[in-house]
Design an enzyme around this catalytic site. Structure first.
Site, mmCIF file in Angstrom:
data_model
loop_
_atom_site.group_PDB
_atom_site.id
_atom_site.type_symbol
_atom_site.label_atom_id
_atom_site.label_comp_id
_atom_site.label_asym_id
_atom_site.label_seq_id
_atom_site.Cartn_x
_atom_site.Cartn_y
_atom_site.Cartn_z
ATOM 1 C CE LYS A 163 -5.950 14.092 0.321
ATOM 2 N NZ LYS A 163 -6.098 12.879 -0.463
ATOM 3 N NE ARG A 164 -3.097 10.166 10.106
ATOM 4 C CZ ARG A 164 -2.808 9.269 11.044
ATOM 5 N NH1 ARG A 164 -3.683 8.344 11.369
ATOM 6 N NH2 ARG A 164 -1.661 9.301 11.694
ATOM 7 C CE LYS A 216 -2.004 10.776 3.037
ATOM 8 N NZ LYS A 216 -2.745 9.929 2.073
ATOM 9 C CB THR A 243 -9.893 4.992 -0.737
ATOM 10 O OG1 THR A 243 -9.270 5.332 0.509
ATOM 11 C CG2 THR A 243 -9.287 3.716 -1.263
ATOM 12 C CE LYS A 278 -13.840 6.151 1.272
ATOM 13 N NZ LYS A 278 -12.862 6.108 2.366
ATOM 14 C CG HIS A 312 -1.964 -1.014 1.233
ATOM 15 N ND1 HIS A 312 -3.225 -0.828 0.707
ATOM 16 C CD2 HIS A 312 -1.924 -2.277 1.697
ATOM 17 C CE1 HIS A 312 -3.921 -1.938 0.871
ATOM 18 N NE2 HIS A 312 -3.166 -2.832 1.473
HETATM 19 C C1 26W Z 1 4.369 0.605 9.867
HETATM 20 C C2 26W Z 1 3.651 1.908 9.825
HETATM 21 C C3 26W Z 1 2.675 1.967 8.710
HETATM 22 C C4 26W Z 1 1.330 2.046 8.987
HETATM 23 C C5 26W Z 1 0.406 2.081 7.952
HETATM 24 C C6 26W Z 1 3.110 1.923 7.403
HETATM 25 C C7 26W Z 1 2.199 1.956 6.387
HETATM 26 C C8 26W Z 1 0.859 2.039 6.657
HETATM 27 C C9 26W Z 1 -0.162 2.032 5.564
HETATM 28 C C10 26W Z 1 0.223 1.055 4.480
HETATM 29 C C11 26W Z 1 -0.379 3.392 5.024
HETATM 30 C C12 26W Z 1 -1.627 3.484 4.220
HETATM 31 O O1 26W Z 1 -2.716 3.532 4.760
HETATM 32 N N1 26W Z 1 -1.485 3.535 2.907
HETATM 33 C C13 26W Z 1 -2.597 3.912 2.087
HETATM 34 O O2 26W Z 1 -3.310 2.757 1.664
HETATM 35 C C14 26W Z 1 -4.479 3.121 0.947
HETATM 36 C C15 26W Z 1 -5.246 1.866 0.663
HETATM 37 O O3 26W Z 1 -4.608 1.099 -0.290
HETATM 38 C C16 26W Z 1 -4.116 3.878 -0.312
HETATM 39 O O4 26W Z 1 -5.298 4.284 -0.939
HETATM 40 C C17 26W Z 1 -3.266 5.098 0.030
HETATM 41 O O5 26W Z 1 -2.817 5.715 -1.144
HETATM 42 C C18 26W Z 1 -2.090 4.689 0.878
HETATM 43 O O6 26W Z 1 -1.370 5.824 1.330
#
Ligand code: 26W
Length: 810
Positions: free
Chosen positions: A545-546, A551, A653, A657, A355
Site C-alpha cells: 500500500k502507499r 498505515k 481496498t 483483494k 475518502h
Molecule cells: C489533496 C491530496 C490528496 C490526494 C489524494 C488528498 C487525499 C487523497 C485521497 C483521498 C487519498 C486516498 O486515496 N484515500 C483512500 O481512499 C480509498 C478509497 O476510498 C480508501 O480505501 C482508503 O482508505 C483511503 O486512504
C-alpha cells in the site's frame, strides 16, 4: 457481432499488423503484437459503444458522471479480452502466430493515472458501472506522466518519470471535434440588460481541453461506457514573429503554459499542498467536463431545466469540488437561469464521496489564488458561502463555534469539503466505520443540520479482475464448487456456497495447491524483476500500500526486528519460515515515509545476509509497487497486513483483494476491516489493537509512549536496535525519536507503541495457526466465501439505489 474464433482473431491481428506497422507476423515485435491485439479489441468496443450510446439517448436514461482526478487503470489488454469473452481465442491466436501470450500481455505498460486507493477505486467502479449497464462516463486528466516509477538505489527511493502514453495510445481515441475551451484569470465586467444583470469575464487566458476517450467494456454485456481524459493544448499557434527573431523559448511560452496543466499527476496521497498548478488542473478538468455534460444535455433535451433529472455527477473526494460553482456559472451566465433555479439544479445533481479523515488531506484553497485564477467562480463561491452561513446561523441560533466550523470561506481560505456538503445532494463515507466518524466527528455539525444527506457506501473491488482474471486456479475451483460462472455476476450469493466445503479434505488440499502454485509464480516474478530468491516454503506475509505513517509499516518493522532479536538470543528457537514482503511508494516530498523505506531495506539487508536466518526469515522490498505487480502479488499472499491506527484508514481496498484471494488478515478494527470482521468473526482473522474509541480516549487522557518504552523490555530493545541501525551502518535515531518525543507532531502520533504488544501477540497466533494446515485452509476458504460483499458490483448497486436513483441490471 460475430464471436471471435482463433482463426478470425488471427486474421484480425494480422490485418492490424500489416495496416498499422507495415509488417507480417514473422516480422512483428512483441510490442507490435501487443498494440495490434489492442486495436482489434478497440474496434470491437467502439462498435459496441456507438450502439450503447444511441440506445441510452433514445431511452432518455439518467446518466452518471464519475469525476475523479485519478483513475488507476493498470493494464487493459487482458481485462478487455476477458470482459469481451475473447481471452481464450486471443491467447490461442497469439500462440499460433509464434508468440508467448504472457509476454505479449507483459508488454503493456500500466496506465498509472492515480496514486493509490482513491484512483484504483475509480477504475474498479468503471468496470461495475458498465457491467451493471448503467449509462456512465468517467472524467479525468490525460496526464502525460502518470505516478512516478520507483527505483530503489542503496536502499532509498528514487523517482523516475512514467511515460505511459508512448505504448498505450492504442486505447485512447482523440475526439478533437468535442474540444472545450477553459478560461483562466482575467477581469469581470458587469452590466444591466433590462432587469437582468450580466457578468462577463474578459481578458482571460484560454486553454483548450481535448478529449481522449478510452472505451470501457463491461463483463458479459453489450453495454459500453467510456473514460474521458482531457488533454490540454494552447489555442494559439507558436508566435512566429518571436520565433523568426530567434527567441525560440519565448515563442512557445504560451503553449508550454497551457500544456503544463496535463503534464504530470501530483504524487501526494492523503496530503494537501496548495499548489497553484494543482488548482489549475482541477478547474481545467472540471470546467471542460461540465461544459461537455451540459452541451450534450442541451443537444438531447433542448433545455437545461431538467438537467438534474437526467444527470448525476459523483465527485471522488473534493478534488473536483469546483464542479458546484462551475455548474452554477454555466446555468446562470450561459443558460440564463436565476440563482434559485441554478441552485436547485446543482444541489440535486452533485454528490460527494469523502475518502479520508486526515486533517492534512482536507483541501483548503487560499482565497487570493482562487480570486485571481477564477474570478467568476470565486464570486459564486462567495455567494454560496454567504447563503450557507445564513442557513447555519439560523439553524444553530448563531452558535459561533458551529458557524466557524461549517464555514465555506474562513481565514482567507476556501474549504472544499464544506462547499461539497453545502452544494451536494449526498455525502458518503466509504465504510461503515468511516461514515460513522464523518457523522459523529468530522462533519458532526453539518450532520446535525442535514442528517438525511449523510450516507454510507462501503467500497468494493472489481472481483473479475482481482480474482477471476488474475487467479485462474482459484477461479476454476470456485466455478467447480459453486456452479460455473454465476459468481462472476452474483458473488454475494454464489461465493458463500464455498463455506460448506470447509470439512472436505480434498477441496482444502486443492486450495493449498493453488496457493502454492501462485507463490511459485510470484517467486519467479521477483527473481526475474529484482534477482531475489523467495523461499516458497515460508509464510508469504505482505504489506502492500502507499507508505504513510498512519498505515504503520513501521509497526511491522518493529515486530520483525523483535522476531530477529529473539532468534539471535536463541538460535535454536522454533520459528516457522516467514517471508515478509513490502511494496510501497512514498510521496517524493514525504521525508519520514522515505526514511521508513530506507529502514525496511536496511533491515532486509541485515536479515537476508545473516546465516542464522537462512530458510527461516526473509524480508524483501518490492520495487515499484503498481497495479500489474499487485496482480501477481495478491494471488500469492497468505497473510494480509492491515494494521492502520483505528479510525484513520477510511476503508482500504487492498484488504479486500487479499481476502478474496484467500489470504488471512492481521488487522485492526479500522475501515472496512470492521465489516470484514462482521462476516468472518474472531475465528477467521487475527484482530489486535486499540479500537477507534480507545485511541481517542488514550490521546485525550495523555498518551505517553516514553513510559511504554521504559517499562517494556522488548519494546525497549527493539527501538534501541532500530535507532542504532543494522549492518549497513545507517542509524535511525530520528525515527525512534519521533516515536518517543515527537517534534513538530505529537510523540508516536499513530500509537505504534500502544499496539505493539497486542500486534506481536496476533502475529504469534497467526504463525501458530499456519502450522495447522487444515485449520488454515479452512479459514482461507471462509475468507473467499464471505468476500462477496466487497465486490464493486455491490457498491455500485448501493450508489444506484441510494444516491443516484438509477436502474441497473440485476
Ligand atoms: C489533496 C491530496 C490528496 C490526494 C489524494 C488528498 C487525499 C487523497 C485521497 C483521498 C487519498 C486516498 O486515496 N484515500 C483512500 O481512499 C480509498 C478509497 O476510498 C480508501 O480505501 C482508503 O482508505 C483511503 O486512504
Amino acid at each position: 457481432m460475430e464471436k471471435f474464433t482463433k482463426e478470425s482473431m488471427k486474421r484480425a491481428i494480422g490485418e492490424k499488423l500489416r495496416l498499422n506497422f507495415g509488417c507480417t507476423e514473422e516480422e512483428a515485435t512483441e510490442a507490435n503484437m501487443m498494440k495490434a491485439c489492442a486495436m482489434v479489441l478497440r474496434d470491437r468496443m467502439s462498435t459496441q459503444y456507438v450502439e450503447s450510446r444511441s440506445a441510452v439517448r433514445k431511452k432518455q436514461l439518467r446518466r452518471v458522471h464519475y469525476m475523479s482526478m485519478e483513475f488507476l487503470m493498470g493494464r487493459s489488454l487482458m481485462k478487455n479480452a476477458y470482459n469481451l469473452g475473447v481471452l481464450e481465442p486471443m491467447k490461442e491466436a497469439i500462440a499460433d502466430m509464434g508468440f508467448k501470450p504472457a509476454r505479449i500481455f507483459d508488454m503493456e505498460p500500466d496506465a498509472g493515472l492515480g496514486n493509490g486507493g482513491l484512483g484504483r477505486l475509480a477504475a474498479c467502479y468503471l468496470d461495475s458501472l458498465t457491467t451493471l449497464e448503467i449509462p456512465a462516463r468517467g472524467y479525468s486528466i490525460c496526464y502525460e506522466l502518470g505516478l512516478f516509477r520507483q527505483k530503489i538505489v542503496d536502499g532509498q527511493q528514487i523517482e523516475l518519470p512514467d511515460n505511459w502514453r508512448d505504448q498505450s495510445d492504442a486505447w485512447l481515441i482523440p475526439k478533437p471535434d468535442e474540444v472545450e475551451e477553459v478560461h483562466f484569470g482575467g477581469t469581470l465586467r458587469e452590466f444591466w440588460d433590462g432587469d437582468h444583470l450580466h457578468i462577463v469575464n474578459e481578458n482571460y487566458t484560454r486553454v483548450l481541453a481535448i478529449p481522449c476517450d478510452m472505451t470501457i467494456a463491461g463483463y458479459d454485456t453489450k453495454h459500453s461506457n467510456s473514460l474521458r481524459l482531457w488533454d490540454a493544448k494552447s489555442p494559439k499557434p507558436i508566435d512566429m514573429s518571436l520565433f523568426s527573431k530567434g527567441e525560440y523559448l519565448r515563442a512557445g511560452e504560451e503553449q508550454a503554459m497551457a500544456e503544463v496543466i496535463a503534464k504530470v499527476l501530483y504524487p501526494e496521497d492523503n496530503h494537501y499542498e496548495g499548489k497553484s498548478l494543482r488548482l489549475r488542473q482541477q478547474y481545467f478538468f472540471v470546467s471542460a467536463t461540465v461544459q461537455s455534460i451540459v452541451r450534450k444535455h442541451i443537444q438531447n433535451y433542448k433545455t437545461v431545466t431538467n438537467f438534474h433529472e437526467k444527470n448525476v455527477i459523483q465527485i471522488n473526494d473534493t478534488h473536483p469540488a469546483l464542479v458546484i460553482p462551475e455548474l452554477m456559472r454555466i446555468l446562470m451566465d450561459d443558460a440564463g437561469l436565476s440563482w434559485d433555479e441554478a441552485w436547485n439544479i446543482t444541489s440535486n445533481s452533485v454528490a460527494y464521496t469523502n475518502h479520508t479523515v486526515l486533517a492534512e488531506a482536507l483541501e483548503r484553497w487560499p482565497q487570493d489564488l482562487m480570486q485571481t485564477l477564477l474570478p467568476r467562480v470565486w464570486q459564486i463561491i462567495c455567494e454560496i458561502a454567504r447563503r450557507w452561513q445564513a442557513q447555519v446561523t439560523d439553524f444553530y441560533h448563531g452558535d459561533e463555534a458551529k458557524v466557524r466550523n461549517m464555514a465555506i470561506i474562513w481565514d482567507n481560505e476556501v474549504r472544499m469539503a464544506n462547499l461539497c456538503i453545502a452544494g451536494g445532494m449526498a455525502v458518503n463515507g466509504v465504510s461503515a466505520l468511516h461514515s460513522d466518524i464523518l457523522r459523529k466527528d468530522v462533519f458532526k455539525d453539518a450532520y446535525g443540520m442535514q442528517p438525511e444527506k449523510f450516507q454510507n457506501v462501503t467500497n468494493g473491488i472489481d472481483h473479475r479482475r482481482w480474482l477471476a482474471e488474475i487467479n485462474p486456479g482459484l477461479d476454476k475451483l470456485i466455478q467447480d464448487l459453486t456452479g460455473g460462472k454465476d459468481y462472476l455476476h452474483h458473488p454475494g450469493t454464489a461465493l458463500p456456497k464455498l463455506d460448506k466445503f470447509a470439512n472436505d479434505k480434498e477441496i482444502l488440499l486443492r486450495l493449498d495447491e493453488i496457493k502454492r502454485a501462485n507463490k511459485l509464480e510470484l517467486a519467479k516474478f521477483v527473481k526475474k524483476e529484482q534477482g531475489f530468491i523467495l523461499n516458497p516454503d515460508a509464510i508469504f506475509d505482505v504489506q502492500a500500500k502507499r507508505l504513510h505513517e498512519y498505515k504503520r509499516q513501521l509497526l511491522n518493522v518493529m515486530n520483525i526486528t523483535y522476531m530477529y532479536l529473539q532468534l539471535r538470543d536463541n538460535p535454536n528457537m522454533e520459528l516457522r519460515p516467514h517471508t515478509f514482503l513490502f511494496g510501497a511508494k512514498a510521496a517524493p516530498g514525504y521525508a519520514v515515509a522515505k526514511r521508513i523505506i530506507r529502514l525496511i531495506n536496511s533491515l532486509a539487508d541485515q536479515i537476508n545476509s545473516d546465516p542464522l536466518c537462512k530458510d527461516r526469515l526473509q524480508v524483501f522490498f518490492l520495487e515499484n509497487y503498481r497495479v500489474s505487480m499487485a496482480e501477481v502479488l495478491m494471488p500469492a499472499s497468505e497473510v494480509s497486513q492491515q494494521i492502520s491506527t483505528a479510525g484513520k484508514e477510511a476503508s482500504g481496498t487492498g484488504n479486500m483483494k487479499f481476502m478474496m484471494n484467500g489470504a488471512l488478515t492481521v488487522g485492526t478494527l479500522d475501515g472496512a476491516n470492521v465489516e470484514m470482521h462482521e462476516v468472518l468473526g474472531d475465528e477467521n482473522m487475527f484482530l489486535f489493537g486499540l479500537k477507534t474509541e480507545e485511541v481517542k480516549e488514550m490521546r485525550d487522557t495523555g498518551y505517553n509512549p516514553y513510559r511504554l518504552y521504559s517499562r517494556d523490555g522488548a519494546l525497549h530493545r527493539v527501538l534501541d536496535q532500530i535507532s542504532q541501525g543494522f549492518r549497513d551502518g545507517i542509524r535511525y535515531d530520528d525515527i525512534v525519536e519521533r516515536l518517543l518525543f515527537g517534534g513538530g507532531s505529537p510523540a508516536d502520533e499513530y500509537m505504534l507503541l500502544a499496539d505493539f504488544v497486542s500486534y506481536a501477540d496476533a502475529m504469534r497466533r497467526m504463525a501458530d495457526t499456519y502450522g495447522d494446515r487444515t485449520k488454515w485452509n479452512q479459514m482461507s476458504l471462509h475468507n473467499i466465501a464471505r468476500s462477496g460483499i466487497f465486490a464493486a458490483d455491490r457498491s455500485i448497486a448501493d450508489y444506484a439505489d441510494r444516491i443516484w436513483h438509477v436502474p441497473y441490471k440485476k
